[in-house]
Design an enzyme around this catalytic site. Structure first.
Site, short mmCIF file in Angstrom:
data_model
loop_
_atom_site.label_atom_id
_atom_site.label_comp_id
_atom_site.label_asym_id
_atom_site.label_seq_id
_atom_site.Cartn_x
_atom_site.Cartn_y
_atom_site.Cartn_z
N TRP A 1 0.84 -1.22 0.00
CA TRP A 1 0.00 0.00 0.00
C TRP A 1 0.87 1.25 0.00
O TRP A 1 0.38 2.35 -0.25
CB TRP A 1 -0.96 0.00 1.19
N GLU B 1 1.46 -2.48 12.74
CA GLU B 1 1.70 -3.93 12.71
C GLU B 1 2.29 -4.49 14.01
O GLU B 1 2.59 -5.68 14.06
CB GLU B 1 2.61 -4.27 11.52
N LYS C 1 3.53 0.95 16.04
CA LYS C 1 4.59 1.00 15.03
C LYS C 1 4.38 2.20 14.12
O LYS C 1 5.33 2.81 13.64
CB LYS C 1 4.55 -0.30 14.22
N GLN C 2 3.13 2.49 13.82
CA GLN C 2 2.82 3.71 13.08
C GLN C 2 1.43 4.19 13.50
O GLN C 2 0.61 3.39 13.95
CB GLN C 2 2.93 3.51 11.58
O1 IFM Z 1 3.70 -1.38 3.99
C1 IFM Z 1 4.63 -1.26 5.00
C2 IFM Z 1 3.93 -1.49 6.33
O2 IFM Z 1 2.92 -0.52 6.55
C3 IFM Z 1 4.92 -1.45 7.46
N1 IFM Z 1 5.93 -2.46 7.23
C4 IFM Z 1 6.67 -2.26 5.99
C5 IFM Z 1 5.74 -2.26 4.80
C6 IFM Z 1 6.54 -1.98 3.52
O3 IFM Z 1 7.11 -0.72 3.59
#
Ligand code: IFM
Length: 740
Positions: A334, A476, A588-589
């Site tokens: 994404w 994640e 994580k985000q």
């Molecule tokens: O798509 C991302 C995800 O949101 C977080 N881990 C890494 C992926 C690839 O950049």
């Protein structure tokens, strides 16, 4: 000699083998067809040598498929009076490498004293032509300073190229004679043919001896000449690539193309290449006065997106690590639709169209995934490659202990990706007004994805609502959660917009609506069901506090004081472990803030503030996901927190240049690069769109003297020029000049 312009050039003044992989990523060049990492022509141990060409995927164990590193065009061995030119031997007296972002020219000047004491000046240049995307060129000027002797050059194409040990290529044929060579090869499983044709030319005042070595799978051209102290020779190597993705006869195409290039080719190829780059920057450059670091970092980010952008191919997309490294094996996430695509949608819509078309061409893969999981419609893969089938590895070695395997669940349950594609389609449609694309490609994606969401929703009898269980949201660190707010909100958004799209079609293009009804067996009852699901999807919002709970039970997880863990140099997941981090509230985000960014109508000011205040201190900004900081910066801008915004923005801007996470050697963080553009334009520049068109509410960092950026809206190019008269001053807005 001209000094590299610091607003446009990335420069390195010393040779640092310890940071070799990082600088190889930074000095990547490319042209949207292929990219080559910034390795040296002569080759060194532990280098991560690679040229990746869009769409050349091949099977590999565990990760299913990866972009195959293609036979290397850079290889050049230089013997100076019998001694191998090699920086590991002798002494480096001067070193400077520079990448000019204006035109993608990579240069290297080295003064080198050989073990025998011979001093030579070597000046290397290379570019991948933007005007003639099949062609790459390098040239070297060699000047002995304190000796006279022989120079010997070996220039080959090495068919033994591998992906860090894994071989993808099988030999089909080769030749080397009369000043040129060719190699014909094929990927082992996907059977993609590749042909490389190369020519070596040399300008010298002395006689030149020519040889061709027809070594199996490594045809090589050899030149020998004599040099006197102070005299120079110039060598040019030009290489043309074609694959069976371009034409059914790649070898003929490569040989003919090479034969048609002038000899030497540099001067005639350089001019159109440079003109093309000028045109690119005219549509998208960003100027920041008063902050040289931000200025170069933004241009670097845009350059990375531009060199990865497929201009002639709508069957490929940009992987998370662009074409600049082995990370994520070229797989597409994404990251493309949500982070990189807006840059193209608003500056080069034709490229955005290609990237969206990739998803259209891969719709069948998404249909297969939905079916295999027992759902209807199209479920896009979390990681995508050539066919649209899921290619997320199921198991990978543990990051801390590579003898253990970790189960990766994202391919199974990180399902928001399908909605993200629809979101990007809508954004593209709004910005361009490209009805044709929506009518003939976008609508089908939309309807099939809506169908997926309706079939994936679970009815909760007790609460009379639809829910989504067992998912992973953008954050994640938490997997197997129920009712992730981001996922639920986007399931609802997709269903609602699919219904709107359908009624727009029936009103304005009834014939096309009828075609879809027939092709997709779309019935009024199904649309009614979408409506019902959309209305009853649970959304975990507390009107009292204004807070959105990221997922069921999130507020009950262990709260961790992240400040108390400072200073730290690793992610919360590596400190607490995968399971440990899952039990905490650390993100994580910024999942909820990303939702608020993408769907601003969802939260009022009070609620946005409440969520910002709650989730910001709980986010692993520095070592969590590289996708987070730019979004965090935009949300801080929206709340008027300029200093916070700038801090997050610079975190994104430095992601690769300063190798913040220590993994830039695996390739550019493409999402971060796209996020940097969004943070500047949508955050500080305050560009936003509504039903009346576009508006600007600038919020520049106080030390920025001026911000200028370009964007395209409904086919019209705009240049926004924002001088800074201080934070939020009305003059700043009044003074902003908008020109067509
Ligand atoms: O798509 C991302 C995800 O949101 C977080 N881990 C890494 C992926 C690839 O950049």
């Amino acid at each position: 000699m001209q000094l590299p312009d610091p607003a446009w050039c990335i420069t390195q003044n010393s040779w640092e083998p310890a940071h070799q992989r990082h600088s190889e990523t930074i000095f990547t060049i490319g042209n949207g067809y292929l990219s080559t990492r910034g390795v040296f022509e002569e080759g060194y141990p532990r280098e991560s040598r690679a040229t990746f060409l869009h769409g050349v995927f091949d099977d590999v164990p565990i990760v299913f498929t990866e972009l195959a590193n293609i036979p290397d065009w850079l290889e050049l061995t230089i013997l100076l009076d019998g001694e191998h030119y090699c920086l590991n031997m002798g002494e480096v007296l001067f070193f400077e490498r520079s990448l000019d972002l204006r035109n993608g020219l990579l240069t290297r000047r080295v003064r080198w004293r050989s073990p025998q004491g011979n001093i030579t000046l070597l000046e290397f240049e290379r570019f991948a032509s933007l005007a003639d995307s099949h062609t790459t060129l390098l040239r070297v000027k060699i000047t002995p300073e304190n000796y006279s002797g022989t120079v010997e050059i070996h220039a080959g194409i090495n068919g033994e190229a591998d992906n860090e040990g894994y071989k993808h290529w099988e030999w089909l044929g080769q030749a080397a004679h009369n000043g040129s060579l060719w190699l014909h090869t094929r990927t082992r499983a996907s059977q993609i043919e590749l042909a490389a044709a190369a020519r070596l030319s040399l300008k010298s005042q002395s006689d030149i001896q020519m040889e061709s070595w027809n070594v199996h799978n490594h045809p090589t051209l050899v030149r020998r000449t004599a040099l006197r102290a102070g005299e120079s020779i110039e060598i040019e190597k030009v290489v043309v690539y074609y694959t069976s993705r371009d034409t059914s006869h790649p070898l003929d195409a490569a040989r003919q193309h090479l034969a048609e290039l002038p000899n030497p080719a540099w001067d005639s190829l350089w001019r159109p290449h440079q003109e093309n780059w000028e045109k690119e920057w005219q549509t998208c450059d960003v100027e920041i006065e008063g902050d040289p670091e931000a200025q170069i970092a933004v241009r670097f980010s845009l350059f990375q997106l531009l060199i990865a952008a497929p201009r002639q191919d709508e069957h490929v997309s940009i992987g998370a690590k662009t074409l600049s490294g082995y990370g994520y094996r070229g797989h597409v996430f994404w990251d493309t639709e949500i982070f990189m695509l807006p840059f193209f949608t608003y500056t080069q819509p034709a490229i955005a169209r290609n990237l969206l078309s990739y998803r259209y061409h891969n719709l069948d893969g998404a249909r297969r995934k939905a079916r295999a999981n027992g759902f209807e419609g199209a479920q896009y893969p979390w990681e995508s490659a050539a066919t649209g089938d899921e290619v997320t590895p199921t198991w990978v070695p543990h990051f801390a202990d590579r003898t253990k395997m970790v189960r990766i669940w994202t391919g199974d349950i990180e399902i928001h990706i399908s909605a993200m594609i629809c979101y990007a389609l809508c954004q593209y449609w709004k910005a361009t007004g490209d009805d044709h694309f929506i009518l003939h490609r976008g609508a089908e994606i939309f309807f099939e994805v809506a169908r997926f969401w309706a079939s994936r929703a679970e009815w909760n009898k007790e609460h009379s609502r639809y829910e989504f269980h067992d998912v992973i949201g953008p954050d994640e660190y938490h997997d197997h959660v129920d009712n992730n707010a981001f996922t639920n909100a986007f399931a609802r958004w997709t269903l609602q917009n699919a219904i709107r799209l359908y009624s727009w079609l029936t009103r304005n293009h009834p014939d096309i609506a009828a075609t879809y009804c027939e092709k997709l067996h779309l019935m009024p009852a199904e649309l009614q069901q979408w409506q019902d699901v959309a209305e009853k999807i649970y959304f975990p919002y507390d009107p009292q506090t204004g807070l959105i709970e990221q997922f069921d039970g999130y507020f009950q997880r262990r709260d961790v004081d992240l400040q108390a863990l400072e200073p730290r140099s690793e992610s919360i997941q590596s400190i607490f472990g995968i399971e440990g981090a899952n039990l905490t509230q650390v993100l994580k985000q910024p999942d909820v803030l990303m939702l608020a960014y993408l769907l601003p109508e969802l939260l009022d000011e009070r609620s946005l503030q409440a969520n910002y205040d709650y989730y910001t201190p709980r986010t692993d900004h520095t070592y969590g996901s590289s996708l987070g900081p730019s979004i965090q910066a935009i949300m801080a801008c929206r709340l008027g927190k300029q200093e916070d915004a700038y801090e997050h923005f610079m975190r994104a801007a430095r992601a690769d240049l300063r190798d913040v996470r220590g993994n830039a050697g695996d390739g550019i963080h493409g999402a971060s690069a796209g996020g940097v553009w969004q943070a500047v334009v949508f955050g500080f520049g305050g560009l936003h769109m509504d039903q009346h068109g576009w508006h600007i509410v600038p919020r520049l960092p106080s030390h920025w003297k001026r911000l200028k950026f370009h964007f395209t809206w409904r086919g019209h190019p705009y240049l926004i020029d924002l001088p800074n008269h201080g934070p939020f001053s009305s003059e700043a807005q009044d003074d902003s000049r908008v020109s067509l």
